[in-house]
Motif scaffolding. Structure first.
Motif, PDB file in Angstrom:
ATOM      1  N   UNK A  57       1.356  -4.237  -0.955  1.00  0.00           N
ATOM      2  CA  UNK A  57       1.295  -2.458  -0.977  1.00  0.00           C
ATOM      3  C   UNK A  57       2.349  -1.939  -0.668  1.00  0.00           C
ATOM      4  N   UNK A  58       2.909  -2.362   0.340  1.00  0.00           N
ATOM      5  CA  UNK A  58       4.296  -1.764   0.921  1.00  0.00           C
ATOM      6  C   UNK A  58       5.314  -1.849  -0.024  1.00  0.00           C
ATOM      7  N   UNK A 111      -2.617   8.503   1.531  1.00  0.00           N
ATOM      8  CA  UNK A 111      -2.519   9.086   2.826  1.00  0.00           C
ATOM      9  C   UNK A 111      -2.776   7.715   3.799  1.00  0.00           C
ATOM     10  N   UNK A 112      -3.906   6.836   3.540  1.00  0.00           N
ATOM     11  CA  UNK A 112      -3.921   5.644   4.319  1.00  0.00           C
ATOM     12  C   UNK A 112      -2.698   4.672   4.031  1.00  0.00           C
ATOM     13  N   UNK A 113      -2.343   4.582   2.681  1.00  0.00           N
ATOM     14  CA  UNK A 113      -1.283   3.540   2.846  1.00  0.00           C
ATOM     15  C   UNK A 113       0.091   4.188   3.538  1.00  0.00           C
ATOM     16  N   UNK A 114       0.329   5.178   3.440  1.00  0.00           N
ATOM     17  CA  UNK A 114       1.518   5.798   4.208  1.00  0.00           C
ATOM     18  C   UNK A 114       1.028   5.805   5.758  1.00  0.00           C
ATOM     19  N   UNK A 115      -0.009   6.036   6.380  1.00  0.00           N
ATOM     20  CA  UNK A 115      -0.266   5.786   7.529  1.00  0.00           C
ATOM     21  C   UNK A 115      -0.665   4.762   8.204  1.00  0.00           C
ATOM     22  N   UNK A 116      -1.400   3.953   7.659  1.00  0.00           N
ATOM     23  CA  UNK A 116      -2.204   2.815   8.351  1.00  0.00           C
ATOM     24  C   UNK A 116      -1.505   1.559   7.897  1.00  0.00           C
ATOM     25  N   UNK A 117      -1.138   1.247   6.575  1.00  0.00           N
ATOM     26  CA  UNK A 117      -0.741   0.056   6.248  1.00  0.00           C
ATOM     27  C   UNK A 117       0.695  -0.438   6.849  1.00  0.00           C
TER      28      UNK A 117
END
Length: 122
Positions: free
Chosen positions: A21-22, A94-100
């Motif tokens: 994902x990153x 947003x979840x990918x940017x903030x949590x992953x």
């Protein structure tokens, strides 16, 4: 078949999926992400993998590493699988940017901290 996959393997699946994902989103803007249908589908699948793997992490590990929202990961997986036409891609971004990024290293830390006790790769 699901229960035959070891916890170590599931933690590795989580780590690898989060890494992909990153890698896939590195340097992308929201606009690029939102216009790339194939990328969005790939990211959803990777998030599903994370949630499915999290579902089978044992209670001892969940308690020891309670800073990870294990149940939330599985709930997100269920939403992605069952509400596929209702997915809000802005929330996913947003979840990918903030949590992953924070979540990415946690599975490997768990493996290291437990010294692989009781784990076997299947």
């Amino acid at each position: 078949m699901k229960n035959k996959i070891s916890e170590l393997a599931r933690l590795n699946h989580m780590h690898e999926a989060l890494g992909h994902i990153m890698q896939f989103t590195n340097g992308l803007t929201y606009e690029e992400y939102s216009q790339d249908f194939k990328l969005r589908l790939a990211l959803l699948k990777l998030l599903e993998i994370v949630g499915e793997a999290a579902r089978f992490i044992g209670d001892d590990t969940r308690l020891k590493f309670s800073d990870i929202e294990w149940e939330t990961l599985y709930v997100v997986r269920n939403i992605l699988v069952h509400e596929y036409f209702g997915v809000d891609y802005a929330i996913i971004w947003r979840a990918i940017q903030e949590k992953v990024p924070t979540l990415h290293e946690k599975p490997s830390v768990i493996i290291q901290q437990t010294d692989n006790q009781g784990y076997s790769v299947d």
